[in-house]
Write a protein that holds these residues in place. Sequence first.
Motif, mmCIF file in Angstrom:
data_model
loop_
_atom_site.group_PDB
_atom_site.id
_atom_site.type_symbol
_atom_site.label_atom_id
_atom_site.label_comp_id
_atom_site.label_asym_id
_atom_site.label_seq_id
_atom_site.Cartn_x
_atom_site.Cartn_y
_atom_site.Cartn_z
ATOM 1 N N ASP A 1 -11.572 -8.786 -6.184
ATOM 2 C CA ASP A 1 -12.737 -8.227 -6.610
ATOM 3 C C ASP A 1 -12.440 -6.882 -7.411
ATOM 4 N N GLY A 2 -11.617 -7.095 -8.457
ATOM 5 C CA GLY A 2 -11.250 -5.905 -9.140
ATOM 6 C C GLY A 2 -10.299 -4.759 -8.624
ATOM 7 N N ALA A 3 -9.827 -5.102 -7.400
ATOM 8 C CA ALA A 3 -8.776 -3.934 -6.754
ATOM 9 C C ALA A 3 -7.825 -4.663 -6.164
ATOM 10 N N TRP A 4 -6.774 -4.027 -5.613
ATOM 11 C CA TRP A 4 -5.941 -4.162 -4.678
ATOM 12 C C TRP A 4 -6.427 -3.630 -3.329
ATOM 13 N N ARG A 5 -6.297 -4.321 -2.113
ATOM 14 C CA ARG A 5 -6.550 -3.665 -0.791
ATOM 15 C C ARG A 5 -5.641 -4.211 0.190
ATOM 16 N N CYS A 6 -5.465 -3.285 1.143
ATOM 17 C CA CYS A 6 -4.719 -3.544 2.225
ATOM 18 C C CYS A 6 -5.444 -3.964 3.770
ATOM 19 N N ALA A 7 -5.074 -4.336 4.575
ATOM 20 C CA ALA A 7 -5.680 -4.660 5.714
ATOM 21 C C ALA A 7 -6.388 -3.402 6.512
ATOM 22 N N ALA B 1 10.964 6.613 -5.786
ATOM 23 C CA ALA B 1 11.363 7.368 -4.655
ATOM 24 C C ALA B 1 10.241 6.491 -3.457
ATOM 25 N N HIS B 2 9.153 5.892 -3.805
ATOM 26 C CA HIS B 2 8.487 5.108 -2.807
ATOM 27 C C HIS B 2 7.965 4.014 -3.660
ATOM 28 N N LEU B 3 8.793 2.898 -3.875
ATOM 29 C CA LEU B 3 7.970 1.995 -4.753
ATOM 30 C C LEU B 3 7.042 0.988 -3.694
ATOM 31 N N PRO B 4 5.814 0.722 -4.532
ATOM 32 C CA PRO B 4 4.749 0.235 -3.883
ATOM 33 C C PRO B 4 5.041 -1.271 -3.928
ATOM 34 N N VAL B 5 5.933 -1.719 -3.307
ATOM 35 C CA VAL B 5 6.461 -3.047 -3.018
ATOM 36 C C VAL B 5 6.969 -3.700 -1.816
ATOM 37 N N GLN B 6 6.543 -4.816 -1.487
ATOM 38 C CA GLN B 6 6.994 -5.292 -0.303
ATOM 39 C C GLN B 6 8.482 -5.398 -0.093
ATOM 40 N N ALA B 7 9.081 -5.066 1.281
ATOM 41 C CA ALA B 7 10.379 -5.282 1.317
ATOM 42 C C ALA B 7 11.115 -6.489 1.153
ATOM 43 N N CYS C 1 0.894 -1.226 -0.001
ATOM 44 C CA CYS C 1 0.008 0.155 -0.208
ATOM 45 C C CYS C 1 0.897 1.110 0.113
ATOM 46 N N PRO C 2 0.566 2.197 -0.917
ATOM 47 C CA PRO C 2 1.489 3.405 -0.896
ATOM 48 C C PRO C 2 1.167 4.393 0.211
ATOM 49 N N LEU C 3 0.189 4.243 1.123
ATOM 50 C CA LEU C 3 -0.296 5.061 1.850
ATOM 51 C C LEU C 3 0.271 4.441 3.414
ATOM 52 N N ASP C 4 0.508 3.266 3.639
ATOM 53 C CA ASP C 4 0.839 2.791 4.878
ATOM 54 C C ASP C 4 1.757 1.522 4.824
ATOM 55 N N GLY C 5 2.367 1.264 3.768
ATOM 56 C CA GLY C 5 3.161 0.137 3.390
ATOM 57 C C GLY C 5 2.596 -1.173 3.827
ATOM 58 N N ASN C 6 1.290 -1.586 4.010
ATOM 59 C CA ASN C 6 0.798 -2.771 4.462
ATOM 60 C C ASN C 6 0.787 -3.514 3.211
#
Length: 285
Positions: free
Chosen positions: A22-28, A154-160, A11-16
């Motif tokens: 359902d047609g989307a990417w969702r975080c917890a 600068a802020h890759l939306p990818v898990q560490a 998630c680009p907003l909180d890193g989760n």
Amino acid sequence: MTTTPFEALACPLDGNPLQRRDGAWRCAAGHSFDIARQGYVHLLPVQHKRSRDPGDSKAMVAARRRFLEAGHYRPIAEAVGRAVLAQAPAGATLRCLDAGCGEGYYLRELARACEGAVGDDRALALVGVDISKWAVLAAARRQQAATWVVGTNAHLPVQAGSLDRVLCLFGFPVYPEFARVLRPGGELLMVEAGPDHLRELREIIYPSLKAPRAVDDTVPESFTLLSCETLRYAIELDGAEPIADLLAMTPHLHRASAEGRERAAALESLSVTVEVRLKRFARDT
């Protein structure tokens, strides 16, 4: 050798971690990012934008697509492909990100070459990230066997620690981010312009050329240099369109004066040098 989309987005907003459903990417935490009809996802929050429509324009993307698909940079793509697969063990799934993927040419060429490797039991999980929505849209339209993301280096939306390879080809490296997303022992592949790259074009559009910058052999923190090779060859451009496309896909389009652009536009043919350096770095363990 097969290719599949990469799934370990963040998630680009909180890193989760993000989950696709359902047609989307969702975080917890409940943040949701719709998958566009063409298959890409927009993970560039407004606070990470420097302009309303950052990155390459639709016209620049189209020019790059025409130029690259004509095969002028295929030797570079082939060298990158060899470097990606070097030392990859049998049976492995290589998780590979192109940071600044543009319209997806290099990942497409990588997938094409690997899918032709009969009897190779390795797999590629591919993700392309670019700040230009026009570039990502073009990439998603051409290849579905990858995950395409509007985002920023600068802020890759990818898990560490989720990647085996990061490509940065003529792009803007952000080494701390690359180190964060690579697993220990993973590799960063850089392609940079050499001192004679596109020299003949630059001699036409500029009154004079600056002295070449000193070669920077600094090894970024958290990395070890594995190899560095120079690739040099000449290409012949016939007709005004490929010359215009080459200029349009480089920073020189905006740096040249109006007179320099007019001189380039008057050309009907051009022999130009391609010179790049391909560097391989390993993420320190």
